[in-house]
Motif scaffolding. Structure first.
Motif, PDB file in Angstrom:
ATOM      1  N   HIS A   1       0.815  -1.212   0.000  1.00  0.00           N
ATOM      2  CA  HIS A   1       0.000   0.000   0.000  1.00  0.00           C
ATOM      3  C   HIS A   1       0.853   1.268   0.000  1.00  0.00           C
ATOM      4  O   HIS A   1       0.543   2.244  -0.710  1.00  0.00           O
ATOM      5  CB  HIS A   1      -0.937  -0.003   1.218  1.00  0.00           C
ATOM      6  CG  HIS A   1      -1.819   1.204   1.317  1.00  0.00           C
ATOM      7  ND1 HIS A   1      -2.899   1.409   0.466  1.00  0.00           N
ATOM      8  CD2 HIS A   1      -1.763   2.294   2.134  1.00  0.00           C
ATOM      9  CE1 HIS A   1      -3.465   2.564   0.765  1.00  0.00           C
ATOM     10  NE2 HIS A   1      -2.811   3.114   1.786  1.00  0.00           N
TER      11      HIS A   1
ATOM     12  N   LYS B   1       0.795   4.127  -2.818  1.00  0.00           N
ATOM     13  CA  LYS B   1       0.347   5.472  -2.419  1.00  0.00           C
ATOM     14  C   LYS B   1       1.372   6.533  -2.812  1.00  0.00           C
ATOM     15  O   LYS B   1       1.025   7.650  -3.203  1.00  0.00           O
ATOM     16  CB  LYS B   1       0.107   5.504  -0.909  1.00  0.00           C
ATOM     17  CG  LYS B   1      -0.562   6.775  -0.407  1.00  0.00           C
ATOM     18  CD  LYS B   1      -0.883   6.662   1.082  1.00  0.00           C
ATOM     19  CE  LYS B   1      -1.568   7.939   1.576  1.00  0.00           C
ATOM     20  NZ  LYS B   1      -1.862   7.847   3.033  1.00  0.00           N
TER      21      LYS B   1
ATOM     22  N   ALA C   1       0.798   7.974  -6.328  1.00  0.00           N
ATOM     23  CA  ALA C   1      -0.520   8.523  -6.680  1.00  0.00           C
ATOM     24  C   ALA C   1      -0.393   9.698  -7.649  1.00  0.00           C
ATOM     25  O   ALA C   1       0.454  10.574  -7.485  1.00  0.00           O
ATOM     26  CB  ALA C   1      -1.252   8.966  -5.414  1.00  0.00           C
TER      27      ALA C   1
END
Length: 354
Positions: free
Chosen positions: A235, A239, A242
């Motif tokens: 994750h 992230k 992004a």
């Protein structure tokens, strides 16, 4: 069969949904005025070969001779053929006929023919015959669906371009993914994914590979030259990226979440799916608020396929292949299912099919 035996074709075929291949002899059509007959030297092994030899779609017609990544040498041409001569190196891809009249055919986008392009194997041609593919000694094809392979480009390397190569090259060109300095994400690192990395680097893109397997980091960065490698299940790694990518090419056919990858695109970025998962689920907000584009693609028309072959020759782009004799075809198909290949099997038809 002709009395001279010139139309007799040696092959390996599946007889039933077990998909098990074994030697099979059949008769190819004779060369007509617009046809090219080529002695097949090599044929790539595609997941499509698994699908249809094992009747995964319920429409397999046995005996079935798979193979639609075909490379070889012209042995005979029809009287009207102008683009090829005996001795030329040629390729044949995923289809061998189309209506040649619709707007798509007129544009050289025959793969989208309104009457349906005729697949190279397990297709029904316009004369009602069932097509048989490249796990065979020769093939007869209308010249329109044959591609020139430069004489200095290895035939064993050319074979995978005819499906894996053009399947990623075509959408990359359609969506302007050839702009140096832009950023590309590649989801999945198999036969298609590794070609997307190679094209991305040749186009001058900053390439990030996404995989669920940490084992692929070394090969992605050092063997294929990707700029970045991300474990898609991490994750924090995801992230951090992004809204950073201009483009994503998703080559994964296993079911997976789309929103995590879609959120990596910049505003108005483009996401192209070339794999075939069982379904696509995305949150509308991911698409709409980001003004992003979600597109699909299949192989490519004759125009872009020839362009792709020429591009590979000019830029010395070669698929990473494992050459095998046809006697190992069953083992190869099983290894394709297990994803145990870096990154494409190519059958040495010329030296092993006897």
């Amino acid at each position: 069969m002709s009395s001279s035996g010139e139309d007799e074709c040696l092959s390996w075929a599946a007889r039933d949904p077990s998909g098990l291949l074994s030697p099979h002899t059949f008769t190819r059509r004779s060369v007509t005025s617009d046809d090219v007959s080529l002695k097949i030297t090599h044929c790539g092994v595609c997941y499509a070969d698994v699908i249809w030899t094992r009747n995964k779609h319920g429409d397999s017609k046995y005996p079935l001779v798979p193979g639609h990544e075909i490379a070889g040498v012209v042995s005979k041409v029809g009287s009207n053929v102008t683009r090829f001569k005996v001795g030329d190196h040629v390729g044949v891809g995923t289809y061998v006929n189309s209506c040649r009249e619709c707007d798509y055919c007129e544009e050289g986008q025959e793969v989208s023919c309104v009457k349906g392009s005729v697949y190279t194997f397990n297709g029904v041609d316009y004369d009602g015959s069932v097509t048989k593919g490249g796990y065979s000694s020769h093939i007869v094809v209308h010249e329109r669906y044959c591609y020139k392979i430069p004489v200095d480009y290895p035939l064993e390397s050319a074979a995978p371009l005819l499906c894996a190569g053009v399947t990623v090259y075509a959408p990359m060109m359609r969506h302007n993914m050839n702009q140096p300095g832009k950023s590309l994400g590649v989801v999945g690192l198999g036969g298609l994914g590794h070609m997307a990395v190679k094209f991305g680097k040749a186009f001058g893109l900053h390439v990030t590979v996404f995989s669920t397997s940490v084992d692929k980091k070394e090969e992605a960065l050092n063997l294929l030259g990707a700029n970045n490698f991300v474990i898609s299940s991490d994750h924090d790694q995801m992230k951090a990226l992004a809204k950073s990518l201009d483009f994503v090419i998703d080559t994964a056919s296993g079911d997976h979440a789309f929103d995590p990858y879609m959120s990596l695109l910049k505003i108005a970025g483009t996401y192209v799916l070339v794999g075939f998962p069982s379904e696509i689920k995305i949150q509308p907000a991911t698409l709409n608020l980001g003004m992003r584009v979600l597109a699909g693609s299949v192989s490519g028309g004759t125009k872009v396929t020839q362009e792709m072959i020429d591009f590979c020759a000019a830029h010395k782009i070669y698929p990473n292949i494992e050459v095998i004799p046809i006697q190992k075809a069953n083992e190869a198909l099983e290894r394709v299912v297990k994803k145990d290949i870096k990154y494409r099997f190519v059958i040495d038809i010329e030296n092993s099919l006897k």
